[in-house]
Write a protein that holds these residues in place. Structure first.
Motif, PDB file in Angstrom:
ATOM      1  N   PRO A  34     -17.032  31.263 -11.285  1.00  0.00           N
ATOM      2  CA  PRO A  34     -17.495  29.800 -11.475  1.00  0.00           C
ATOM      3  C   PRO A  34     -17.700  29.440 -12.851  1.00  0.00           C
ATOM      4  N   ARG A 550     -15.909  28.184  -3.474  1.00  0.00           N
ATOM      5  CA  ARG A 550     -14.718  27.817  -4.162  1.00  0.00           C
ATOM      6  C   ARG A 550     -13.479  27.782  -3.252  1.00  0.00           C
ATOM      7  N   HIS A 554     -15.072  23.710  -3.504  1.00  0.00           N
ATOM      8  CA  HIS A 554     -16.130  23.011  -4.344  1.00  0.00           C
ATOM      9  C   HIS A 554     -15.718  23.465  -5.760  1.00  0.00           C
ATOM     10  N   GLN A 555     -16.121  22.385  -6.757  1.00  0.00           N
ATOM     11  CA  GLN A 555     -16.213  22.568  -8.166  1.00  0.00           C
ATOM     12  C   GLN A 555     -17.620  23.336  -8.403  1.00  0.00           C
ATOM     13  N   VAL A 556     -17.684  24.556  -8.622  1.00  0.00           N
ATOM     14  CA  VAL A 556     -19.057  25.221  -8.842  1.00  0.00           C
ATOM     15  C   VAL A 556     -19.699  25.376 -10.123  1.00  0.00           C
TER      16      VAL A 556
END
Length: 591
Positions: A34, A550, A554-556
């Motif tokens: 990430p 992810r 999700h944009q982590v």
């Protein structure tokens, strides 16, 4: 978990795919690395696990051992929870000046065991009478850069902490008011050893040395930050504390102290508009606590101008649709659900919350079960929303957009006394070291930057706009959890700016759904969303979870999510278990 369980938890049409993805998400290791982003300020701490403390009669948990000891000694002397909270808050203003103190504001919940009543006390700062909507706008109408607004007196609001503490004592104190100042006065006069945290924060701040009083207090004769272990003596604060101990909180809002506060706020560069008359006008407000059921519990928090209680209860109201108690707390799926509930709740927070006098909708509308059911229906079992749109709880109203920056320089304390009464108190000066202006030995807040810098947009006026006498929106979230019989189960809250809501919500879920001990709850890696990227604590366990999240789209981002939680939970034997956040220097103690 059966297919029927999945259908009850979310949208039926996606059940089959969600079940397949759930198995993948639970068992795969970290996927792609990430993204990492710089952390927000006020993070100068490591992670040191701290065991929980058990006590049979009374308990205090604060952000600093000096404050915890002051609270414990007051409790042992027969003081009430209010007395202990006051003594601890005064000490925190001495030993943790970057986070709270007499120059800031705060919110408190009080649990009265005999009456079974929760009281909410609003000690939030107020805007001076001379401000207007252009306070944080450049001449061309663009919002100011954050530190252009913070440094100096422009963002200083009327401090609320002294009157908040006095009100708690008048209603619920047992020991003499002056007795509660003893520990704070002693530490200010005799000094205390600079902690690694305080040293690191002073060294990292590029603005603090510009104020002459701050330079004399926090730096040595050569202009270097006081070293770890050196004694910091604050004689000016000791004098102020002695005046308040003798004459009461009224002495803060009139006379020499009020003149000193107004003069420091109005001095250049970047002068503010706070005057002596603003100090004289200030009042603490007793408000109706926000309480709502969560499964078999009742959770109570602060109403506006804090968005903390309402946003926390909205998250819980959405999460109640999902069987979290049947899910592995260390897997990615329940944390996916938690982050999605956060997106939706923060979207409503940003659009609708502000000073109660300017809110177009009420917290009751935003917490209506049917409304929250509609919001929860947007949570996908197999994919993140990315960014949630605010809801429209009332016909004909359009949600607003805000430009603001709430910072994480805050302190929370939790106390339960021998009679079973409790205080959850969160106090702040906003940014680390606030406005970097000192008066009478304490730092002044910059809380007015919690207003929306843009007072209106194409959709209309924002409920969190600047106006004379208004109280800026906050995320402070002192919280009480009550059992089904109305008895007190938990007292908690946290530091951490607008992330406070996520920290406290995660703690409530950990304590109630998963029945984890409080120290285990606080050692879990933080995961949450403020309706932006999904923020994951930058620790080994967090990095593993980040990869799994992810898989849900999700944009982590990884951050050093430096919460500052203080938690007390009722023990099975009728006593109390206290735990302090392993990310800061707090402690728990009882008897």
């Amino acid at each position: 978990m059966s297919g029927g369980d999945l259908r009850s938890a979310g949208r039926p049409a996606r059940t089959s795919r969600a079940a397949r993805l759930l198995f993948v998400a639970l068992w795969l290791g970290a996927a792609q690395a990430p993204a990492q982003v710089p952390d927000e300020p006020e993070r100068a701490s490591g992670f040191v696990p701290k065991p929980a403390v058990h006590a049979p009669r009374a308990m205090a948990v604060t952000a600093n051992p000096h404050a915890t000891e002051a609270a414990r000694s007051i409790l042992e002397a027969g003081g009430s929870a209010a007395d202990a909270a006051i003594a601890a808050a005064l000490v925190l203003g001495v030993v943790e000046p970057q986070s709270s103190g007499l120059g800031g504001g705060g919110f408190a919940l009080y649990f009265d065991r005999v009456a079974g009543r929760v009281e909410a006390w609003d000690g939030r700062e107020t805007a001076p009478q001379a401000v207007d909507a252009s306070l944080f706008l450049e001449p061309g109408g663009a919002p100011m850069a954050f530190h252009d607004a913070v440094i100096g007196g422009r963002a200083v609001g009327v401090p609320g902490v002294p009157r908040l503490l006095a009100e708690l004592h008048a209603r619920h104190g047992r020991l003499p008011w002056a007795r509660l100042f003893d520990s704070a006065i002693r530490l200010a006069e005799q000094g205390f050893e600079v902690s690694p945290r305080l040293h690191a924060l002073v060294a990292a701040d590029p603005h603090l040395h510009r104020d002459a009083a701050a330079r004399a207090l926090f730096f040595d004769g050569s202009g270097r930050p006081l070293a770890v272990g050196e004694r910091l003596v604050n004689s000016a604060l000791a004098r102020t504390l002695r005046v308040l101990a003798r004459d009461g909180a009224g002495a803060f809002y009139g006379g020499e102290i009020a003149v000193a506060v107004a003069a420091a706020a109005q001095a250049g560069p970047n002068p503010g508009r706070l005057g002596v008359d603003d100090m004289r006008r200030y009042r603490v407000v007793r408000r109706q606590a926000l309480c709502a059921p969560y499964r078999n519990w009742r959770v109570c928090g602060m109403p506006p101008p804090s968005s903390g209680g309402g946003t926390l209860l909205a998250m819980l109201g959405m999460l109640e649709r999902f069987p979290l108690d049947r899910l592995d707390p260390d897997s990615a799926f329940p944390l996916h659900l938690f982050a999605e509930a956060g997106r939706l709740a923060y979207a409503d927070r940003d659009a609708w919350y502000g000073d109660p006098a300017t809110m177009a909708v009420s917290p009751a509308q935003l917490l209506d079960r049917r409304y929250l059911g509609g919001r929860a229906a947007q949570i996908g079992l197999d994919a993140s929303l990315g960014r949630a749109a605010p809801g429209e709880p009332a016909a004909g109203l359009r949600p607003a957009r805000a430009v603001e920056a709430e910072r994480p320089a805050t302190s929370h304390l939790s106390v339960v006394d021998a009679q079973g009464n409790a205080v959850a108190l969160t106090a702040s000066i906003e940014d680390a070291f606030g406005s970097r202006r000192m008066a009478a030995g304490f730092l002044l807040n910059n809380q007015l930057t919690d207003f929306s810098f843009l007072p209106r947009d194409a959709r209309g006026a924002h409920p969190n706009r600047v106006a004379p006498g208004r109280r800026p929106r906050s995320s402070m979230a002192p919280t009480l959890v009550l059992a089904a019989d109305g008895g007190l189960h938990a007292v908690l809250g946290s530091a951490g700016g607008s992330s406070i809501i996520n920290y406290v919500a995660a703690a409530v879920v950990g304590l109630t759904d998963w029945r984890l001990p409080p120290d285990a709850v606080l050692q879990r890696p933080h995961v949450g969303s403020r309706n932006g990227p999904t923020e994951v604590e930058n620790r080994p366990e967090g990095r593993q979870l980040a990869g799994r999240l992810r898989l849900f789209g999700h944009q982590v981002v990884l951050r050093d999510l430096t919460s500052g939680s203080s938690v007390i939970v009722r023990a099975g034997d009728g006593g109390w278990i206290g735990a302090a956040d392993p990310r800061r220097e707090g402690s728990a103690a009882g008897f």
